[in-house]
Write an enzyme that holds these catalytic residues in place. Structure first.
Site, mmCIF file in Angstrom:
data_model
loop_
_atom_site.group_PDB
_atom_site.id
_atom_site.type_symbol
_atom_site.label_atom_id
_atom_site.label_comp_id
_atom_site.label_asym_id
_atom_site.label_seq_id
_atom_site.Cartn_x
_atom_site.Cartn_y
_atom_site.Cartn_z
ATOM 1 N N ASP A 169 6.149 -1.246 -9.604
ATOM 2 C CA ASP A 169 6.660 -0.207 -10.492
ATOM 3 C C ASP A 169 5.957 1.123 -10.242
ATOM 4 O O ASP A 169 6.581 2.193 -10.325
ATOM 5 C CB ASP A 169 6.502 -0.630 -11.947
ATOM 6 C CG ASP A 169 7.610 -1.566 -12.390
ATOM 7 O OD1 ASP A 169 8.782 -1.287 -12.088
ATOM 8 O OD2 ASP A 169 7.312 -2.578 -13.037
ATOM 9 N N HIS B 242 10.421 -10.368 -16.776
ATOM 10 C CA HIS B 242 11.433 -10.542 -15.731
ATOM 11 C C HIS B 242 11.974 -11.962 -15.644
ATOM 12 O O HIS B 242 12.912 -12.216 -14.895
ATOM 13 C CB HIS B 242 10.846 -10.135 -14.378
ATOM 14 C CG HIS B 242 10.444 -8.695 -14.306
ATOM 15 N ND1 HIS B 242 11.351 -7.669 -14.416
ATOM 16 C CD2 HIS B 242 9.224 -8.123 -14.143
ATOM 17 C CE1 HIS B 242 10.711 -6.511 -14.317
ATOM 18 N NE2 HIS B 242 9.426 -6.758 -14.159
ATOM 19 N N ASP C 99 2.048 -16.108 -32.191
ATOM 20 C CA ASP C 99 2.158 -17.222 -33.137
ATOM 21 C C ASP C 99 2.481 -18.542 -32.438
ATOM 22 O O ASP C 99 2.246 -19.617 -32.997
ATOM 23 C CB ASP C 99 3.226 -16.914 -34.189
ATOM 24 C CG ASP C 99 2.738 -15.938 -35.249
ATOM 25 O OD1 ASP C 99 1.514 -15.730 -35.336
ATOM 26 O OD2 ASP C 99 3.578 -15.373 -35.977
ATOM 27 N N GLU D 171 1.555 1.355 -14.759
ATOM 28 C CA GLU D 171 2.617 1.275 -13.766
ATOM 29 C C GLU D 171 3.266 2.623 -13.479
ATOM 30 O O GLU D 171 4.318 2.669 -12.831
ATOM 31 C CB GLU D 171 3.691 0.281 -14.245
ATOM 32 C CG GLU D 171 3.132 -1.105 -14.534
ATOM 33 C CD GLU D 171 4.146 -2.067 -15.076
ATOM 34 O OE1 GLU D 171 4.714 -2.840 -14.273
ATOM 35 O OE2 GLU D 171 4.396 -2.044 -16.298
ATOM 36 N N ARG E 264 3.379 -12.350 -20.257
ATOM 37 C CA ARG E 264 3.773 -10.952 -20.088
ATOM 38 C C ARG E 264 5.037 -10.742 -20.920
ATOM 39 O O ARG E 264 6.046 -11.418 -20.706
ATOM 40 C CB ARG E 264 4.030 -10.607 -18.625
ATOM 41 C CG ARG E 264 4.526 -9.169 -18.491
ATOM 42 C CD ARG E 264 4.334 -8.585 -17.110
ATOM 43 N NE ARG E 264 5.229 -9.122 -16.107
ATOM 44 C CZ ARG E 264 5.352 -8.587 -14.878
ATOM 45 N NH1 ARG E 264 4.630 -7.523 -14.531
ATOM 46 N NH2 ARG E 264 6.163 -9.142 -14.002
#
Length: 263
Positions: A179, A51, A87, A153, A76
């Site tokens: 969610d 988000h 990486d 969720e 996230r």
């Protein structure tokens, strides 16, 4: 001279410790915010690339800020971003919308190097010190020291919570309450009785599998209540904390009944 490895590998052991760990989501694309969260005393910061507005370059700078200031960086992110985030040197990935055992197994495959998974190998990035820490040692540190957090969720995820948690390689299962509330038809009311019951069911199911359960905890009461259900990985939200502090500062010494937010 001792050179610090780019990957902070403390989180898997903390998730297995049985003790609570406290962190904070930040969707703000700012290395300074990461440092501030560290200096405030949080154990981990979740860089929210689901988000938030951070691009990959900013995310890498936020990971550097975390390593320098001593806070454990979780990112996230979406499935397709996992290789690049790892990486860059993330200590964990937290992946939304895991609903089935198959989803969880696929997630493990994406995060772990062979022979456990199918993560592509590259030693030129930050996680391997740009080639300073290559080969088998890097592979082992990544497979053992990078945590994998699956997010539940949806009602389907709730129904499969125990099986998802039981998948080898999943270190923690985190309930996304907003969610979940939307998916259950309750808007953003994650305190609605049906949603609250689903959250509790999920946390208990994860805990029963011997895995760490996580949840948003905005205050001590939330942490106590969810802790009784087995949760130990608690996260608050930086923008909420900052907005509340700014509002208190703006209203200090003023008539708070005279002003309000306009929508």
């Amino acid at each position: 001279m001792t050179i610090q490895h780019p990957i902070d590998d403390r989180l898997p052991a903390l998730l297995r410790s049985g003790k609570p760990v406290r962190g904070i989501f930040t969707a703000l694309p700012s290395p300074a915010i990461v440092e501030m969260c560290a200096y405030a005393g949080f154990t981990f910061a979740i860089i929210d690339n689901e988000h938030g507005a951070a691009d990959f370059e900013t995310t890498e700078h936020m990971l550097r800020a975390a390593r320098a200031s001593g806070i454990i960086p979780v990112v996230r992110c979406f499935l397709e971003d996992i290789p690049r985030v790892l990486d860059m040197g993330a200590s964990a990935v937290q992946v939304p919308m895991i609903e089935t055992v198959e989803d969880a197994r696929d997630l493990v495959q994406r995060v772990r190097y062979p022979a456990i998974g199918r993560r592509g190998s590259a030693f030129s990035g930050r996680a391997a010190g740009y080639g300073a820490f290559p080969g088998a040692a890097h592979t082992t540190r990544s497979n053992e020291g990078v945590a994998l957090i699956a997010m539940i969720e949806t009602p389907e995820g709730v129904a499969n919570a125990a099986a998802i948690a039981a998948v080898d390689g999943i270190d923690c299962v985190f309930v996304g309450p907003n969610d979940l509330a939307h998916a259950m038809g309750h808007g953003n009311d994650w305190k609605a009785p049906a949603v609250a019951a689903a959250i509790e069911q999920t946390l208990r199911a994860v805990h029963a599998q011997g895995k760490c359960a996580g949840i948003i905890a905005l205050n001590a009461d939330d942490e106590r209540r969810y802790g009784e259900c087995g949760a130990r990985y608690f996260a608050t939200v930086a923008t909420s904390v900052i907005t509340q502090a700014l509002r208190q500062a703006a209203q200090a010494g003023h008539d708070t009944t005279a002003a309000g937010l306009r929508y």
